[in-house]
Design an enzyme around this catalytic site. Structure first.
Site, PDB file in Angstrom:
ATOM      1  N   ALA A  13       0.720  -1.104   0.083  1.00 26.41           N
ATOM      2  CA  ALA A  13       0.056  -0.096  -0.105  1.00 26.41           C
ATOM      3  C   ALA A  13       0.858   1.267  -0.035  1.00 26.41           C
ATOM      4  CB  ALA A  13      -0.816  -0.107   1.163  1.00 26.41           C
ATOM      5  N   SER A  14       0.385   2.303  -0.533  1.00 27.77           N
ATOM      6  CA  SER A  14       1.150   3.760  -0.822  1.00 27.77           C
ATOM      7  C   SER A  14       1.499   4.215   0.654  1.00 27.77           C
ATOM      8  CB  SER A  14       0.752   4.358  -1.939  1.00 27.77           C
ATOM      9  OG  SER A  14       0.863   3.603  -3.098  1.00 27.77           O
ATOM     10  N   THR A  15       0.380   4.272   1.419  1.00 23.98           N
ATOM     11  CA  THR A  15       0.607   5.101   2.665  1.00 23.98           C
ATOM     12  C   THR A  15       0.044   4.230   3.697  1.00 23.98           C
ATOM     13  OG1 THR A  15      -2.052   5.607   2.486  1.00 23.98           O
ATOM     14  CG2 THR A  15      -0.328   7.061   1.291  1.00 23.98           C
TER      15      THR A  15
END
Length: 211
Positions: A13-15
């Site tokens: 996941a990017s964040t």
């Protein structure tokens, strides 16, 4: 007789807020439908454009030849440049790991492939290697196109004298709050609000503390 393979699920996941719960359920269900199960999970928060992936490297270090790297989409594995993707792909091949991605149907057969059927395995590996390269290139192009469109939009707004930069903190807080209430992810909220994911996280934390 087919021998069981060790399936390792990789979730990116990017964040921090974009947890991988939904993708984990999807991959678990996919494995079950193929008469298998995911034996271990590797979860990390990192941009698909960054080559430094500690959990992915740990997955490869833990793997034995023939193990499966299970992902939901190829862009969960890479939005890397050509050179960085080539390096990562070489590391995966050196580990003897086969990639199975839900958005690449030809790769699904790897779960059922007999370990002693060398010809079939090699043919599948060759086909999937080519298709993975294509999907990796598409994922990178999609990322670069989005960045380019964003830059062009800002440049056009500036040329018309209507670009005001990022909204004031009050406006931004309301926009972030509204987008999140509509169910948008942290990354998508940041894109729509015109700020960074870290800013969205800061605002959400502040809103939570004052609620």
């Amino acid at each position: 007789m087919s021998l069981p393979v060790f399936i390792r699920g990789y979730l990116r996941a990017s964040t921090e807020d974009q947890n991988a719960s939904r993708a984990k359920e999807t991959l678990s269900q996919f494995a079950q439908e193929h008469g298998a199960r995911v034996a271990s999970w590797y979860i990390e928060n990192a941009s698909g454009t960054k080559a430094d992936r500690s959990e992915l490297m740990r997955l490869l270090a833990d793997s034995q030849k023939g193990d499966i790297l299970l992902i939901e989409q190829v862009d969960r594995l890479t939005r890397l440049t050509h050179d960085d993707w080539s390096s990562l792909k070489a590391a995966i091949q050196e580990a003897g790991v086969r990639i199975v991605s839900l958005d690449l149907p030809t790769s699904h057969t790897a779960i059922k492939t007999m370990s002693n059927d060398d010809f079939t395995a090699r043919m599948l590996d060759a086909v999937n290697s080519m298709l993975l390269d294509m999907l990796a290139a598409i994922a990178r192009k999609d990322y670069e196109d989005r960045r380019r469109r964003q830059a062009e939009g800002i440049a056009l707004a500036k040329s018309k004298g209507v670009y005001k930069g990022r909204p004031s903190d009050t406006e931004l807080r309301q926009k972030v709050k509204g987008l999140r209430e509509k169910g948008f992810s942290i990354r998508r909220t940041a894109e729509l609000a015109g700020c960074s994911a870290s800013t969205v996280q800061r605002i959400l934390k502040e809103l939570q503390e004052t609620s």
